[in-house]
Design an enzyme around this catalytic site. Structure first.
Site, PDB file in Angstrom:
ATOM      1  N   HIS A 168       0.848  -1.259  -0.037  1.00 27.36           N
ATOM      2  CA  HIS A 168       0.036   0.160   0.028  1.00 27.36           C
ATOM      3  C   HIS A 168       0.796   1.163  -0.091  1.00 27.36           C
ATOM      4  O   HIS A 168       2.210   1.113   0.439  1.00 27.36           O
ATOM      5  CB  HIS A 168      -1.213  -0.094   1.189  1.00 27.36           C
ATOM      6  CG  HIS A 168      -0.512   0.464   2.407  1.00 27.36           C
ATOM      7  ND1 HIS A 168      -0.301   1.820   2.877  1.00 27.36           N
ATOM      8  CD2 HIS A 168       0.023  -0.182   3.416  1.00 27.36           C
ATOM      9  CE1 HIS A 168       0.389   1.926   4.258  1.00 27.36           C
ATOM     10  NE2 HIS A 168       0.728   0.414   4.404  1.00 27.36           N
ATOM     11  N   CYS A 169       0.132   2.423  -0.396  1.00 24.26           N
ATOM     12  CA  CYS A 169       0.774   3.930  -0.190  1.00 24.26           C
ATOM     13  C   CYS A 169      -0.281   4.543   0.271  1.00 24.26           C
ATOM     14  O   CYS A 169      -0.780   4.114   1.432  1.00 24.26           O
ATOM     15  CB  CYS A 169       1.439   4.104  -1.653  1.00 24.26           C
ATOM     16  SG  CYS A 169       0.264   4.135  -2.917  1.00 24.26           S
ATOM     17  N   THR A 170      -0.550   5.682  -0.056  1.00 26.76           N
ATOM     18  CA  THR A 170      -1.540   6.587   0.424  1.00 26.76           C
ATOM     19  C   THR A 170      -2.888   6.260  -0.120  1.00 26.76           C
ATOM     20  O   THR A 170      -4.020   6.060   0.830  1.00 26.76           O
ATOM     21  CB  THR A 170      -1.187   8.158   0.246  1.00 26.76           C
ATOM     22  OG1 THR A 170       0.157   8.393   1.169  1.00 26.76           O
ATOM     23  CG2 THR A 170      -2.087   8.926   0.789  1.00 26.76           C
TER      24      THR A 170
END
Length: 240
Positions: free
Chosen positions: A132-134
């Site tokens: 995941h990222c943002t």
């Protein structure tokens, strides 16, 4: 979206854009379910959501920068997390310099190559992994597309998985982002696309460019540090 390409969207309280890429065709086989998940940040996870995710994954790969993690720390404390910040420098620079998505992704592939290889290497280690990222669009999109492409996943299905993201972003966030950029960066041509869109042609062009320059996604990952054994392990883990 291509026919017969299952995109398993997972509803977990407090997480957006969460899905399992299992089922994507790979030659005569397919990606195994439950091996590689992708999402946006995990700061809003409820206790129930944390329990659900902890039952699905054994590792989290967080691609966000330090300031993003400080602002929205993960609420998933029970699963080991490895942080690999993919953007070198401030994420705000992409907006102030008015770079488009294609330019951002080329920057990732060229400037963060060793970190992309590190992220894919973790997936290859053989435990169910969430990347995941943002919002789970750009850094996550490039990482997952590389991992899938490296094992020979169907190109149209890889692109369709990336393109699905825009429809999974919270509508309230998208409206707020659009309003913010219209007010604060009214002359920007690319800010809204950078923050809210995942156009299929952009990912298709990125993967085609990697093919042209390196021969394939697997050859790109070899060139930036992954071994044949690691790529074989990635395929054995992901493909059935």
């Amino acid at each position: 979206m291509p026919r017969n390409v299952p995109m398993t969207i997972i509803r977990v309280p407090g997480v957006s854009n969460l899905r399992d890429v299992g089922g994507i065709p790979v030659g005569a086989g397919r990606v195994r379910a439950g091996r590689l998940l992708r999402s946006g940040q995990l700061a809003g996870l409820t206790p129930a959501g944390s329990a659900l995710l902890a039952g699905r994954v054994q590792r989290v790969v967080d691609l966000r920068a330090d300031d993003e993690v400080r602002a929205e720390p993960s609420a998933l404390a029970s699963v080991p997390t490895t942080r690999i910040p993919l953007f070198l420098g401030s994420t705000a620079s992409f907006f102030t310099e008015d770079i488009d998505l294609s330019g951002m992704y080329r920057h990732l592939v060229d400037e963060s190559a060793d970190r992309l290889a590190q992220a894919v290497r973790l997936i290859a280690q053989g435990v169910p992994t969430l990347v995941h990222c943002t919002v789970g669009k750009d850094r996550t999109g490039v990482t997952v597309a590389l991992a899938l492409s490296a094992v020979g996943a169907d190109r149209a299905a890889v692109v369709a998985d990336y393109a699905l993201t825009a429809s999974q972003l919270p509508e309230a966030r998208t409206r707020a982002v659009v309003e913010y950029f219209r007010t604060h960066l009214p002359d920007s041509r690319n800010a809204i696309q950078l923050a809210t869109e995942s156009p299929a042609p952009v990912m298709a062009a990125l993967l085609a460019d990697i093919d042209e320059r390196y021969g394939s996604a697997a050859e790109y990952l070899r060139a930036v540090g992954m071994s044949d054994a690691e790529l074989d392990a990635l395929r054995a883990f992901l493909v059935e």
